[in-house]
Scaffold this active site. Sequence first.
Site, PDB file in Angstrom:
ATOM      1  N   HIS A 203       0.866  -1.178   0.000  1.00  0.00           N
ATOM      2  CA  HIS A 203       0.000   0.000   0.000  1.00  0.00           C
ATOM      3  C   HIS A 203       0.901   1.225   0.000  1.00  0.00           C
ATOM      4  CE1 HIS A 203      -3.154   2.794   0.590  1.00  0.00           C
ATOM      5  NE2 HIS A 203      -2.819   3.083   1.833  1.00  0.00           N
TER       6      HIS A 203
ATOM      7  N   ASP B  43       1.382   4.821   0.113  1.00  0.00           N
ATOM      8  CA  ASP B  43       1.088   6.224   0.373  1.00  0.00           C
ATOM      9  C   ASP B  43       2.229   7.029  -0.232  1.00  0.00           C
ATOM     10  OD1 ASP B  43      -1.243   5.875   2.166  1.00  0.00           O
ATOM     11  OD2 ASP B  43       0.243   4.848   3.412  1.00  0.00           O
TER      12      ASP B  43
ATOM     13  N   ASP C 106      -7.839   2.190   1.950  1.00  0.00           N
ATOM     14  CA  ASP C 106      -7.661   2.972   3.178  1.00  0.00           C
ATOM     15  C   ASP C 106      -8.294   4.346   3.095  1.00  0.00           C
ATOM     16  OD1 ASP C 106      -6.793   3.294   5.772  1.00  0.00           O
ATOM     17  OD2 ASP C 106      -4.823   4.047   5.206  1.00  0.00           O
TER      18      ASP C 106
ATOM     19  N   HIS D 152      -5.144  10.140   0.165  1.00  0.00           N
ATOM     20  CA  HIS D 152      -5.863  10.355   1.423  1.00  0.00           C
ATOM     21  C   HIS D 152      -4.990  10.942   2.523  1.00  0.00           C
ATOM     22  CE1 HIS D 152      -4.600   6.113   1.044  1.00  0.00           C
ATOM     23  NE2 HIS D 152      -4.253   6.204   2.301  1.00  0.00           N
TER      24      HIS D 152
END
Length: 898
Positions: free
Chosen positions: A12, A14, A125, A351
């Site tokens: 994941h 980010d 997420d 996000h």
Amino acid sequence: MKEVVHVISHSHWDREWYLPYEKHHMRLIELIDDLLELFQKDPAFRYFHLDGQTIILEDYLEVRPEKEQELRQAVQAGKLKIGPFYILQDALLTSSESNVRNMLVGMETVKKWGVDPVSVGYFPDTFGNMGQAAQILQQGGIDVAAFGRGVKPTGFNNVVINDDKYTSPFSEMWWQGPDGSKVLGLLFANWYSNGNEIPSEREAARAFWDEKLADAKRYASTNQLLMMNGCDHQPVQKDLSAAIQLANELYPEIEFVHSNFDDYLKAVRAELPADLNQVEGELTSQESDGWYTLANTASARIYLKQANTKVSRLLENIAEPLSVMAGEAGKAYPHDPLRYAWKKLMQNHPHDSICGCSVDEVHRTMVERFAEAEEVADYIATEAADYLAAKVDTSAFPADAKPFVVWNTAGARKTGSVIVEIEWERILFAGHDHETLYDKLEKKGIPTICVQDTHGETVAFDLVGSEVRFGYDLPKDGFRVPYMARYVKVALFLEEMPAFSWRTYALVQSAEAAEIENLVSAEPRLMENDYLRVQVGEDGTVAVFDKQTGTNYEDVLYYEETGDIGNEYIFFEPADSKRIYSKDGDTAVTMLSNTANVAEIEIVSTMMVPHSADDTLAREQKAIKEFRRREAKRSVEMVPFVIHTTLRLEKYNRQLQVFSAFDNQVKDHRLRAIIQTDIHTEQHQADSIFETVTRPNRPATVWENPTNPQHQHQFVHLADESKGITVSNYGLNEYEILNEAKPKIALTLLRSVGELGDWGYFPTPEAQCLGAQQVAFAIEFHQAGEETATYQRAKNFQIPFTFSQTSIHTGTQSPEHHFLEVEGDAFSVTALKYKEASSDLLLRGYNLTERIADLRVRFAGKQLYRSNLLEEKTGAFEGQIKGAEIVTLGFENTNHIG
């Protein structure tokens, strides 16, 4: 049937979070390098899911351009699974169009790499999921959504919950949107890291799998068990093949495979039971205790939300519509510059970025990206406006007039003011002593002026100001041209200007100034127009009489301040904190302006508030003490907190506009505007992604958080059977309905905190948002039956008029023109653009209501057709739209050049 464990490798990613972008970027390079090497060395390592976002490919090739062919081979061999999105956005804080463009750019990128996208709408997420996800995905050819938040898994014991709209016994469920669209929902019930770091040593593997298999079986509706092998920024597990082989040896009754989402979902669909639960609409953890919904990210670093609103509106509602109008007049449509600006904007939409919940370095970089996207969008808009203005026939004006064109590029009729700056006189540097030109123009001044339309009628305006300053032209075919010029600013007040239209005016010399009748009465705290009478009290509170409904509203506006010892994700009020209200402090009221067109009253409110939290907070933060167990209190040192509020009432405008300014030198606190309504109802409406969502005023009984923060985009609305109030805003994405004797809408204006939060201690002093702040919102009072009209006006609050000065000349374009006619109050326009790489014009919007609505669109006699969100033609348009339907309409064979 034999159980199959699908191990999906992923990381994941980010793009930026607890490290600045470039530090994460360098780790990304190492990850992709390792993957490409592993694909070569280990044939049993078959797949890697690239987190649903194609920007990773761009980021990697920016540093390793020589690896493009090897990367392309891995993608086309099906080893590296890419798409369907450009980035993993926060769906609730980015605009409707941003969510569409994110999918459109992602899909286009996947196509360029020569493969099909991963067939999953991937939201691992996001901090809550939008209600229209099902419809958006279906229009993008996707029928599965994978997500990590928003639904409470209950397991096979099927714990009784009052409302099963947001619960499911299984990790698989149907997810239905407000229009009836439905996709298969896949909840990461054990999170997207439930198969992370699988042991390849026998004893550790046995303990690992005994636990993980039991967890997965608790929620799985089929014999297909999902193990997500990865986590945030997780390096690839290089011995995964050995770990999977060992698992097959340890559990011969189970099949363990290195898998991917396409294969996993095919197997799941073959076994889905008939009794799957169905969840509906937005998924924002309504059935949780309310603490880790992360809703307060809507108020973290509000300056980012304001910048996002500004750039989004500039791109969506000004640059693209103006470029379409210019395109129909013969100008090449700037496909590539617009896409560049969109991608620059979307790079701020992950996000952890737009939510304001990263380290300070991340958000400093975001400010620069917003500025860069704004500069490109403004350049595109200016080029289009100047081109169009040069085509407009202005020959009806006097020879010495200064003509200009004003556009309403919003998708609905707009009433309001526009401040236009006109160059009145120019002296070129060439042929003059440029050092004398400033004084020369200063001494000359300006004559008495007025504003006229093309019929020679005088138009209501206010003279805002005049100044002399340096300027320059950059000709397309020559060297720069410097000059000194006198500029005049005037404010025009326009009533009911149609959507996608323009009008032409001119600044001309006048023999005498026009007489005016002021909006403000002799009473200094009272202002009034045809809709409202606004009275400011001695304590700074505002009373409003709504003339349409005959309703008096008391204490309509004041401010609330309180402590906040939470973090960038979550607001948490200290136990000793007492709410401090502006109406209890010192107040001064001043009349700022009073003309025939506008009245402005300034309220200066001074509250004495604690300077910060006490010293306990810093120790608790360093100790990583969970916020709910913190004992920090507010400081005993009290300091003045001064708010300058400008109330603005325009002659034709139904909205009471509010502009608040303050210099924040206080830490660890929250500021909200309180709008008291006297409207008693059990639910309210708010503007969300392609949806006017209806939410309950009270949370579920399992909710433990004493506050109930909610997301909004352009408005929140509260109404009963006879009247209503709509509060529009500019980049203020958090509100709360306060269920008190007098129901209130609390609009968050500022939240100041000092740490990121989450899994460690990351100090964020810049999240205290110290320094000068300005916010804007508006309040409209209406009668029953005006809901869609008030929603449209609320949306227009964020979209300014556009203007461009031009010369006296003949032209091919009429001085007054309604470019595109849209009839249907329930239809909210989100885009007017050209189809990517095509000459077809596209209009997109959605039904503001849940009922079937009529829609009529006319453009130059062109035939309409329906399109999906990927801009693919889907059929004819019959003139009606379903409730909450997202509609994209195409016009064939327009005059576009591109």
